[in-house]
Design an enzyme around this catalytic site. Structure first.
Site, mmCIF file in Angstrom:
data_model
loop_
_atom_site.group_PDB
_atom_site.id
_atom_site.type_symbol
_atom_site.label_atom_id
_atom_site.label_comp_id
_atom_site.label_asym_id
_atom_site.label_seq_id
_atom_site.Cartn_x
_atom_site.Cartn_y
_atom_site.Cartn_z
ATOM 1 N N LYS A 20 -9.366 -10.114 -1.614
ATOM 2 C CA LYS A 20 -9.458 -9.799 0.046
ATOM 3 C C LYS A 20 -9.458 -8.555 -0.193
ATOM 4 O O LYS A 20 -10.215 -7.699 0.370
ATOM 5 C CB LYS A 20 -8.213 -10.744 0.042
ATOM 6 N N ASN A 21 -8.748 -7.562 -1.214
ATOM 7 C CA ASN A 21 -8.440 -6.078 -1.069
ATOM 8 C C ASN A 21 -10.269 -5.503 -1.707
ATOM 9 O O ASN A 21 -10.011 -4.199 -1.394
ATOM 10 C CB ASN A 21 -8.071 -5.719 -1.732
ATOM 11 N N ARG A 60 -6.227 -2.088 8.896
ATOM 12 C CA ARG A 60 -6.538 -1.528 8.388
ATOM 13 C C ARG A 60 -7.414 -1.025 7.593
ATOM 14 O O ARG A 60 -8.312 0.177 8.157
ATOM 15 C CB ARG A 60 -5.201 -0.947 7.514
ATOM 16 N N CYS A 92 -1.114 -3.730 8.823
ATOM 17 C CA CYS A 92 0.896 -3.627 8.486
ATOM 18 C C CYS A 92 1.523 -2.318 8.528
ATOM 19 O O CYS A 92 1.552 -1.570 8.314
ATOM 20 C CB CYS A 92 0.924 -4.406 6.958
ATOM 21 N N ARG A 121 0.320 4.807 9.461
ATOM 22 C CA ARG A 121 -0.463 4.625 7.954
ATOM 23 C C ARG A 121 -1.194 6.092 8.310
ATOM 24 O O ARG A 121 -2.593 5.119 8.578
ATOM 25 C CB ARG A 121 -1.028 3.335 7.829
ATOM 26 N N SER A 129 -5.326 7.503 -3.037
ATOM 27 C CA SER A 129 -4.731 6.498 -2.313
ATOM 28 C C SER A 129 -6.114 5.533 -2.618
ATOM 29 O O SER A 129 -7.170 6.277 -2.665
ATOM 30 C CB SER A 129 -4.927 6.937 -0.769
ATOM 31 N N VAL A 130 -5.488 4.572 -2.404
ATOM 32 C CA VAL A 130 -6.702 3.198 -2.685
ATOM 33 C C VAL A 130 -7.626 3.617 -1.931
ATOM 34 O O VAL A 130 -9.026 3.509 -1.803
ATOM 35 C CB VAL A 130 -6.523 2.025 -2.756
ATOM 36 N N ASP A 136 2.355 -4.354 -3.647
ATOM 37 C CA ASP A 136 2.174 -6.064 -3.277
ATOM 38 C C ASP A 136 2.790 -7.174 -3.699
ATOM 39 O O ASP A 136 2.797 -8.106 -3.262
ATOM 40 C CB ASP A 136 0.404 -5.689 -2.849
ATOM 41 N N ILE A 164 5.805 3.761 -2.423
ATOM 42 C CA ILE A 164 3.813 4.113 -1.744
ATOM 43 C C ILE A 164 4.360 3.969 -0.293
ATOM 44 O O ILE A 164 4.211 4.525 0.174
ATOM 45 C CB ILE A 164 3.521 2.722 -2.493
ATOM 46 N N ARG A 191 -3.604 -13.043 6.860
ATOM 47 C CA ARG A 191 -4.447 -11.894 6.885
ATOM 48 C C ARG A 191 -4.823 -12.293 5.406
ATOM 49 O O ARG A 191 -5.972 -11.460 4.869
ATOM 50 C CB ARG A 191 -3.323 -11.425 7.091
HETATM 51 C C1 UD1 Z 1 -4.187 -0.543 -0.344
HETATM 52 C C2 UD1 Z 1 -3.900 -2.403 -0.214
HETATM 53 C C3 UD1 Z 1 -2.117 -2.368 -0.042
HETATM 54 C C4 UD1 Z 1 -1.547 -1.574 -1.292
HETATM 55 C C5 UD1 Z 1 -1.871 -0.276 -1.404
HETATM 56 C C6 UD1 Z 1 -1.547 0.481 -2.659
HETATM 57 C C7 UD1 Z 1 -6.480 -2.562 0.723
HETATM 58 C C8 UD1 Z 1 -6.970 -3.216 2.330
HETATM 59 N N1 UD1 Z 1 -4.571 -2.486 0.883
HETATM 60 O O1 UD1 Z 1 -4.161 -0.320 0.859
HETATM 61 O O2 UD1 Z 1 -2.921 -4.023 -0.145
HETATM 62 O O3 UD1 Z 1 -0.269 -1.759 -0.425
HETATM 63 O O4 UD1 Z 1 -3.541 0.245 -1.100
HETATM 64 O O5 UD1 Z 1 -1.802 -0.355 -3.506
HETATM 65 O O6 UD1 Z 1 -6.687 -2.812 -0.104
HETATM 66 N N2 UD1 Z 1 -2.386 7.568 2.837
HETATM 67 C C9 UD1 Z 1 -1.685 9.422 3.311
HETATM 68 N N3 UD1 Z 1 -2.676 9.181 4.031
HETATM 69 C C10 UD1 Z 1 -3.835 8.246 3.953
HETATM 70 C C11 UD1 Z 1 -4.021 7.957 2.993
HETATM 71 C C12 UD1 Z 1 -3.009 7.320 3.071
HETATM 72 O O7 UD1 Z 1 -0.629 9.728 3.351
HETATM 73 O O8 UD1 Z 1 -4.625 9.414 4.313
HETATM 74 C C13 UD1 Z 1 -0.643 7.069 2.233
HETATM 75 C C14 UD1 Z 1 0.273 6.051 2.430
HETATM 76 O O9 UD1 Z 1 0.198 5.921 3.988
HETATM 77 C C15 UD1 Z 1 0.846 5.067 1.342
HETATM 78 C C16 UD1 Z 1 -0.161 5.970 0.379
HETATM 79 O O10 UD1 Z 1 -0.472 7.414 0.892
HETATM 80 O O11 UD1 Z 1 1.815 5.684 1.625
HETATM 81 C C17 UD1 Z 1 -0.881 4.675 -0.403
HETATM 82 O O12 UD1 Z 1 -1.947 3.812 0.317
HETATM 83 P P1 UD1 Z 1 -2.763 3.891 0.134
HETATM 84 O O13 UD1 Z 1 -3.073 4.060 -1.578
HETATM 85 O O14 UD1 Z 1 -4.438 4.327 0.887
HETATM 86 O O15 UD1 Z 1 -2.896 1.927 0.534
HETATM 87 P P2 UD1 Z 1 -4.657 1.485 1.471
HETATM 88 O O16 UD1 Z 1 -6.174 1.612 0.786
HETATM 89 O O17 UD1 Z 1 -3.737 1.695 2.754
#
Ligand code: UD1
Length: 425
Positions: free
Chosen positions: A23-24, A96, A120, A128, A170-171, A313, A335, A405
């Site tokens: 999914k991701n 998200r 979530c 988020r 950040s992913v 996760d 995280i 989801r």
């Molecule tokens: C993705 C995954 C999620 C996984 C997460 C971490 C998808 C759809 N979701 O989420 O399942 O748990 O990676 O492996 O692929 N952050 C900021 N600012 C930003 C973006 C992120 O502060 O603009 C922070 C977030 O709050 C969090 C950390 O960075 O604390 C990591 O988030 P991120 O890697 O961006 O996760 P997602 O891409 O949302």
């Protein structure tokens, strides 16, 4: 709202599980189809997960034509003349990853109005945030204003390549910027990227369509903008978290599972931990045979981290496993602050977990006794199902829309290997 009812403990978990597409990985690949003029065929799509359905609906609302081919796993996405650039709140509030349309739309059409996304609730009071996405897109030339919950973004002509160093990993922001740089003018250098396998899947997909992307370091990508992308056909990688969840299930319930359609090299960290707790594991090219031990050993200091570290996760699922270990274990979450919401529900089943700051201390040898429990997020819901599998009696897990989801056909896959699980309204 659907619920799962699980009668446990399950003593005969045996058989084969076929892992779905990730999914991701599929979500950003679907968002990236907005960059194309030509049709794109995507195979191994986990199209029965809610998030993928939402993303397909989002693409439809933007004017893309979605056609399923042969089976529910293959989709052909074609741009139409009615392409729009508006990401509505009603769709984006549920997921998200919806924010991943922003960069591709601005890159391709020079403008977008896009709602802030939902998803979530994993980060306590800090929500988020998407600051890393927006700040980096600004460096490619995107300008934006925020009005009434919407990001009004535009660019003056094409986005322009730049050198960007992410201040934190950040992913989502990595995916956003990779997609946005592919059609940008000139060269983009992205430093401090996330390097999760799902991100490599995205770059492989874009490369298959003619994008000029080169990984020149573990966390650095060089992208030379191209004027357009070619027609392509791409098969999404298997789901790492679904694989990890079934590996935990087998270890927890003294099961014996053959987990198919997944490359075990991608989850070395998780498999090493499962070996440490006592699981017997045989690896094949695209499958894993895993047998649970008689006695699960405890582990101190599991720490979640960006890939190749232990994935956040899978922290909830491992927490359930460690409740059954003989001894005290701990998991530290780095995280998301709100990752342990399900610990309270596990306590209702008899778990002994205390949380201090970011660390959960888990006392072992829990005799789980069934109760009604409520899912708070996607991975928490899977953890509660795992706990139900080893609880005595009938566990009811409510709000399984969280589970839907991201897990495709979860209860049927579990039923097939011997778990007594039923869905009801
Ligand atoms: C993705 C995954 C999620 C996984 C997460 C971490 C998808 C759809 N979701 O989420 O399942 O748990 O990676 O492996 O692929 N952050 C900021 N600012 C930003 C973006 C992120 O502060 O603009 C922070 C977030 O709050 C969090 C950390 O960075 O604390 C990591 O988030 P991120 O890697 O961006 O996760 P997602 O891409 O949302």
């Amino acid at each position: 709202m659907d619920k799962f009812s699980i009668t446990g403990p399950c003593r005969v978990m045996r058989g084969e599980v076929s892992i779905s597409g990730s999914k991701n990985a599929a979500l950003p690949i679907l968002a990236a189809t907005l960059l194309f003029d030509k049709p794109v065929i995507i195979e191994n799509l986990p199209s029965r997960t809610r998030d993928i359905q939402v993303m397909l609906n989002l693409l439809k609302s933007l004017g893309s034509n979605i056609q399923f081919l042969n089976n529910k796993k293959t989709v052909k996405i074609t741009k139409t003349k009615k392409q729009k650039q508006f990401g509505s709140y009603s769709i984006l509030k549920t997921m998200r990853a919806g924010i991943l349309i922003l960069g591709p739309l601005v890159s391709k059409y020079g403008k977008s109005i896009c709602s802030f996304p939902g998803g979530c609730v994993l980060n306590g009071n800090s929500g988020r945030p998407i600051n890393l996405h927006l700040e980096a897109l600004k460096k490619l030339g995107m300008k934006y204003e925020i009005k009434k919950g919407y990001i009004h973004a535009k660019s003056n002509g094409k986005l322009k390549g730049n050198k960007i160093e992410f201040p934190a990993i950040s992913v989502g922001a990595s995916q956003q910027l990779i997609m946005s740089s592919v059609l940008a003018k000139g060269k983009t250098l992205l430093h401090n990227l996330a390097c999760e396998p799902e991100i490599l899947d995205l770059t492989n997909f874009l490369i298959s369509a003619g994008a000029k992307i080169k990984w020149i370091g573990k966390r650095t990508c060089q992208i030379i903008g191209v004027s357009s992308l070619k027609e392509t056909k791409y098969s999404v990688m298997g789901d790492r978290i679904e694989t990890g969840t079934f590996c935990v299930a087998a270890t927890l319930a003294k099961g014996d599972l053959l987990i198919k359609n997944f490359d075990p090299k991608l989850i070395k960290t998780e498999l090493n931990l499962l070996k440490k707790v006592g699981a017997k594991i045989k690896l094949f090219k695209n499958s894993i045979n895993i047998k649970g031990p008689e006695r699960i050993k405890s582990i101190k200091n599991i720490t979640t981290k960006e890939y190749p570290g232990f994935p956040t996760d899978l922290a909830p699922q491992f927490m359930v496993l460690l409740c059954k270990a003989s001894g005290t274990s701990s998991i530290t979450e780095n995280i998301f602050q709100g990752r342990f919401l399900h610990a309270m529900e596990l306590q209702r089943l008899g778990a002994k977990i205390t949380i201090k700051n970011r660390t959960a201390k888990i006392e072992g040898s829990t005799n789980f006794i069934a109760a009604e429990v409520m899912s708070s997020d996607l991975r928490a819901s899977a953890a509660l199902v795992l706990a139900g599998i080893v609880s005595k009696g009938n566990t009811v897990v409510t709000r399984v829309y969280h589970c839907d989801r991201g897990y495709e056909n979860f209860e049927n896959k579990l039923k097939k290997v011997g778990v007594k699980i039923k869905r009801s309204k």
